[in-house]
Design a protein around this motif. Structure first.
Motif, PDB file in Angstrom:
ATOM      1  N   GLY A 286      10.003   4.510 -13.081  1.00 31.55           N
ATOM      2  CA  GLY A 286       9.265   3.747 -11.790  1.00 31.55           C
ATOM      3  C   GLY A 286       9.662   4.351 -10.148  1.00 31.55           C
ATOM      4  O   GLY A 286       9.170   3.546  -9.326  1.00 31.55           O
ATOM      5  N   ASP A 287      10.162   5.507 -10.272  1.00 30.40           N
ATOM      6  CA  ASP A 287      10.433   5.945  -8.965  1.00 30.40           C
ATOM      7  C   ASP A 287       9.234   6.511  -7.985  1.00 30.40           C
ATOM      8  O   ASP A 287       9.364   6.731  -7.049  1.00 30.40           O
ATOM      9  N   ILE A 288       8.214   6.821  -8.952  1.00 33.78           N
ATOM     10  CA  ILE A 288       6.994   7.402  -8.278  1.00 33.78           C
ATOM     11  C   ILE A 288       5.988   6.713  -8.893  1.00 33.78           C
ATOM     12  O   ILE A 288       5.855   6.329 -10.203  1.00 33.78           O
TER      13      ILE A 288
ATOM     14  N   GLY B 138       0.884  -1.280  -0.134  1.00 37.62           N
ATOM     15  CA  GLY B 138       0.041  -0.032  -0.179  1.00 37.62           C
ATOM     16  C   GLY B 138       0.718   1.278   0.047  1.00 37.62           C
ATOM     17  O   GLY B 138       0.199   2.311  -0.077  1.00 37.62           O
ATOM     18  N   LYS B 139       2.151   1.218  -0.141  1.00 36.29           N
ATOM     19  CA  LYS B 139       2.985   2.240  -0.069  1.00 36.29           C
ATOM     20  C   LYS B 139       2.600   2.954  -1.280  1.00 36.29           C
ATOM     21  O   LYS B 139       2.866   2.436  -2.538  1.00 36.29           O
ATOM     22  N   ILE B 140       2.477   4.473  -1.205  1.00 32.33           N
ATOM     23  CA  ILE B 140       2.201   5.255  -2.472  1.00 32.33           C
ATOM     24  C   ILE B 140       3.550   6.332  -2.586  1.00 32.33           C
ATOM     25  O   ILE B 140       3.750   6.946  -1.575  1.00 32.33           O
ATOM     26  N   LYS B 141       3.689   6.533  -3.754  1.00 37.70           N
ATOM     27  CA  LYS B 141       5.019   7.438  -4.186  1.00 37.70           C
ATOM     28  C   LYS B 141       4.250   8.381  -4.993  1.00 37.70           C
ATOM     29  O   LYS B 141       3.971   8.201  -6.273  1.00 37.70           O
ATOM     30  N   ILE B 142       4.302   9.768  -4.549  1.00 37.66           N
ATOM     31  CA  ILE B 142       3.633  10.794  -5.568  1.00 37.66           C
ATOM     32  C   ILE B 142       4.474  11.937  -5.733  1.00 37.66           C
ATOM     33  O   ILE B 142       5.243  12.361  -4.589  1.00 37.66           O
TER      34      ILE B 142
END
Length: 297
Positions: free
Chosen positions: A138-140, A90-94
C-alpha cells in the motif's frame, strides 16, 4: 505518543530534569513526579540521581530502547495517517522505471498535474520486485514496469499490458563491441552491469524466490541502482549493460551504443495496480499513460 514515554526520553536525552522540563514546557516538579510514577509502574528505578543531573540505570537503558522503538512507530503511524489524508484529496504515489519515465510517464504526469495542479504527487524509481513490494504494502498506488511471471498467489495485483520490448545490450562508445557486430558469446567475455537489480529482501512477492544463476559466479558483476551512475560505470570500464531496446534513442543521446538486441527475450511492459482498489485520480492518470503510449506507437 504516550506522555510518560515522551517525558522519559526527554530526561534520558538531557540527563537533567530542569533542561528536560524546559524543553517540554512543564514545571520541574511535574516532570519529577511523572518520572517517579513511571518508575513505580515499571517496578524498577530508571534513573540514578546525581548531584548535577541524572543518568540511566541498567533498567533505564533497556527502557530507553523500548521507548525509542515506540517513538519511531508513533511517527511512522502519524506519517501514514497524513499520507492517507492527502491521498483522499487526490495525491497519487507512482512507481516507474527510469526508461518508462523518460518515454511516456513524464508526459502523462505533466498532463495530470496541469488538470489537477493542487494535487500532491509522489514519484518512486526502482526495479519490478521492489515496486511490487511497495504496491502490495500500500505504499504506492500503481507502477509501470515489466510483467513478473512467477508472482506469489499472496500478491493480489492486476497487470494491464501496454506493449512489448526485447532485451538489448549497451556499451560505451569506446568499448571494443561498439564498432563490431556483437554476439551473445562475445558479450559474455565482458563484465556485466545490472541496472537496479533485484534484491533478496523483495523476493517475497515471488512464488519460488529469486532464481540462482551459476554463470554469474564466474563473471565480474557490477550492480548499480541508478541509470545515470550505470552510464558512468560503462564509461569507466568495459562492462556491458542489458536494458530495454526501447531505451536505445534515449541512451544514445547519453553516449551509449546498442551493440546487440536479443529478440528471443521478450518482455511485457504494463501498469500494475492493487486488486480491489479503484480511485478516480489513479484511473485518470492511467488513462493519460495509455494515451501517451498510443502516441508513441
Amino acid at each position: 505518543m504516550n506522555k510518560s514515554l515522551k517525558y522519559f526520553l526527554a530526561v534520558a536525552k538531557h540527563g537533567n530534569i530542569k533542561r528536560a522540563a524546559d524543553e517540554l514546557y512543564i514545571s520541574q516538579p511535574s516532570l519529577t513526579s511523572a518520572i517517579k510514577k513511571l518508575e513505580a509502574e515499571m517496578g524498577a528505578q530508571l534513573f540514578t540521581r546525581l548531584s548535577k543531573g541524572v543518568e540511566l540505570t541498567a533498567y533505564g537503558i533497556i527502557f530507553r530502547d523500548f521507548a525509542q522503538d515506540q517513538q519511531e512507530h508513533y511517527f511512522s503511524l502519524k506519517h501514514q495517517f497524513q499520507d492517507m489524508q492527502k491521498r483522499q484529496f487526490g495525491k497519487i504515489k507512482i512507481g516507474t522505471g527510469e526508461v518508462w519515465w523518460e518515454r511516456f510517464v513524464k508526459q502523462a504526469v505533466k498532463e495530470y498535474q496541469s488538470k489537477s495542479p493542487a494535487s500532491s504527487f509522489h514519484l518512486e524509481f526502482g526495479n519490478n520486485l521492489s515496486l511490487l513490494n511497495h504496491l502490495t504494502n500500500g505504499d504506492i498506488d500503481l507502477f509501470i514496469g515489466h510483467e513478473v511471471l512467477d508472482l506469489s498467489p499472496d500478491c493480489r495485483v492486476s497487470f494491464q499490458p501496454l506493449f512489448q520490448d526485447f532485451e538489448a545490450t549497451y556499451v560505451s562508445r569506446h568499448h571494443p563491441l561498439a564498432t563490431v557486430r556483437a554476439t551473445p558469446e562475445t558479450i559474455e567475455h565482458y563484465p556485466l552491469l545490472r541496472v537496479t537489480p533485484n534484491h533478496p529482501r523483495h523476493q517475497s512477492v515471488l512464488a519460488n524466490g529469486l532464481p540462482h544463476d551459476e554463470l554469474l559466479e564466474e563473471r565480474i558483476v557490477y550492480d548499480v541502482d541508478s541509470v545515470l551512475a550505470s552510464i558512468d560505470m560503462l564509461n569507466m570500464t568495459h562492462a556491458v549493460m542489458p536494458y530495454s531496446h526501447r531505451a536505445e534513442h534515449w541512451l544514445s543521446d547519453l553516449g551509449l551504443v546498442c551493440c546487440y538486441i536479443d529478440r528471443q527475450i521478450v518482455g511485457n511492459i504494463g501498469i500494475y495496480t492493487k486488486l480491489g482498489e479503484s480511485k478516480s485520480s489513479v484511473n485518470e492518470l492511467i488513462h493519460l499513460i495509455n494515451q501517451n503510449v498510443e502516441n508513441l506507437k
